[in-house]
Design a protein around this motif. Structure first.
Motif, short mmCIF file in Angstrom:
data_model
loop_
_atom_site.label_atom_id
_atom_site.label_comp_id
_atom_site.label_asym_id
_atom_site.label_seq_id
_atom_site.Cartn_x
_atom_site.Cartn_y
_atom_site.Cartn_z
N THR A 83 0.84 -1.20 0.00
CA THR A 83 0.00 0.00 0.00
C THR A 83 0.87 1.25 0.00
O THR A 83 1.78 1.39 0.82
N HIS A 84 0.58 2.14 -0.94
CA HIS A 84 1.31 3.40 -1.06
C HIS A 84 0.43 4.53 -0.50
O HIS A 84 -0.75 4.64 -0.87
N TYR A 85 0.99 5.34 0.36
CA TYR A 85 0.30 6.52 0.90
C TYR A 85 1.10 7.75 0.47
O TYR A 85 2.23 7.94 0.92
N LYS A 86 0.52 8.56 -0.38
CA LYS A 86 1.23 9.75 -0.86
C LYS A 86 0.52 11.01 -0.38
O LYS A 86 -0.68 11.21 -0.62
N VAL A 87 1.27 11.90 0.28
CA VAL A 87 0.71 13.17 0.76
C VAL A 87 0.57 14.11 -0.42
O VAL A 87 1.56 14.45 -1.09
N ILE A 88 -0.65 14.54 -0.71
CA ILE A 88 -0.89 15.38 -1.88
C ILE A 88 -1.34 16.80 -1.53
O ILE A 88 -1.44 17.66 -2.40
N ASP A 89 -1.62 17.03 -0.25
CA ASP A 89 -2.02 18.38 0.15
C ASP A 89 -1.87 18.52 1.67
O ASP A 89 -2.05 17.54 2.41
N LYS A 90 -1.51 19.70 2.11
CA LYS A 90 -1.37 19.95 3.55
C LYS A 90 -1.87 21.35 3.85
O LYS A 90 -1.52 22.31 3.16
N THR A 91 -2.69 21.47 4.89
CA THR A 91 -3.21 22.78 5.30
C THR A 91 -3.04 22.96 6.80
O THR A 91 -2.84 21.99 7.53
N ASP A 92 -3.13 24.19 7.22
CA ASP A 92 -3.02 24.53 8.64
C ASP A 92 -4.10 25.56 8.91
O ASP A 92 -3.84 26.76 8.89
N GLU A 93 -5.34 25.10 9.12
CA GLU A 93 -6.50 25.99 9.18
C GLU A 93 -7.04 26.16 10.60
O GLU A 93 -6.85 25.30 11.46
#
Length: 209
Positions: A83-93
């Motif tokens: 299983t591949h987990y790729k981070v495609i977006d990051k926010t700090d809201e």
């Protein structure tokens, strides 16, 4: 026996090449839009976009992914799958957290709602916990949780409620009332946490055999 060994080696070779092709394809994905297009093309229910929030998700995997940068990939292998987990977006809201009691004005008349409101305020002043009051009075599905909203970001509840939740003048542990004309809803809100910025990531999950 030799045929079986050749077949096994052939299958393993094909699997390795498939993995490398998948890794190359994942390397080209750098936005949420590209990830969504990838999922449409792959057409697998197992592949999906996940959302991890540093307040809600405390697993080792979530913690590790939250500490990495956009574009990072974590590979988890089991006996039968990779299983591949790729981070495609990051926010700090900004997020808020409240507890509330909800009354549906379409099911209760205004007189009954006012009566309940007065009972709740009086009981709260006398030391009855809001948790117990929400379980007793609230018509919302979160009544069983004592009216706790959990950490939410803007757009999760009616704008009238969020205006008060984000209002810095509203003190913690103080009750205030809100009416939502559009839905004819009535809220008694307890602000339980100060406004907080919370890290959240979107992760493309892809399972390969």
């Amino acid at each position: 026996m030799k045929t079986f060994i050749r077949l096994t080696i052939c299958l393993l070779t094909l699997s390795v090449y498939a993995q490398k092709d998948l890794e190359k394809e994942l390397d080209t994905i750098v936005t949420v839009e590209q990830a969504e297009k990838f999922l449409v093309n792959k057409k697998s229910r197992k592949n999906k976009i996940l959302i991890f929030n540093e307040e809600k998700h405390k697993t080792k995997l979530a913690t590790k992914l939250l500490s990495t940068s956009v574009g990072s990939t974590e590979v988890v292998k089991s006996e039968f799958t990779t299983t591949h987990y790729k981070v495609i977006d990051k926010t700090d809201e900004r997020h808020y957290r409240i507890s509330y009691i909800f009354f549906d004005g379409n099911a209760l008349d205004a007189t009954q709602i006012v009566e309940y409101k007065n009972e709740i305020f009086k009981s709260y002043e006398e030391g009855i916990s809001f948790d117990d009051l929400a379980k007793r009075y609230s018509m919302d599905k979160n009544a069983k949780r004592g009216g706790d909203s959990g950490w939410l970001k803007e757009g999760s509840l009616p704008v009238e409620v969020e205006e008060q939740a984000f209002n810095l003048d509203n003190k913690l542990d103080t009750l205030y009332t809100i009416r939502v004309p559009e839905s004819n809803g009535f809220y008694i809100v307890l602000k339980t946490e100060r406004i907080k910025k919370i890290k959240e990531i979107k992760v493309l999950k892809v399972i390969a055999k």
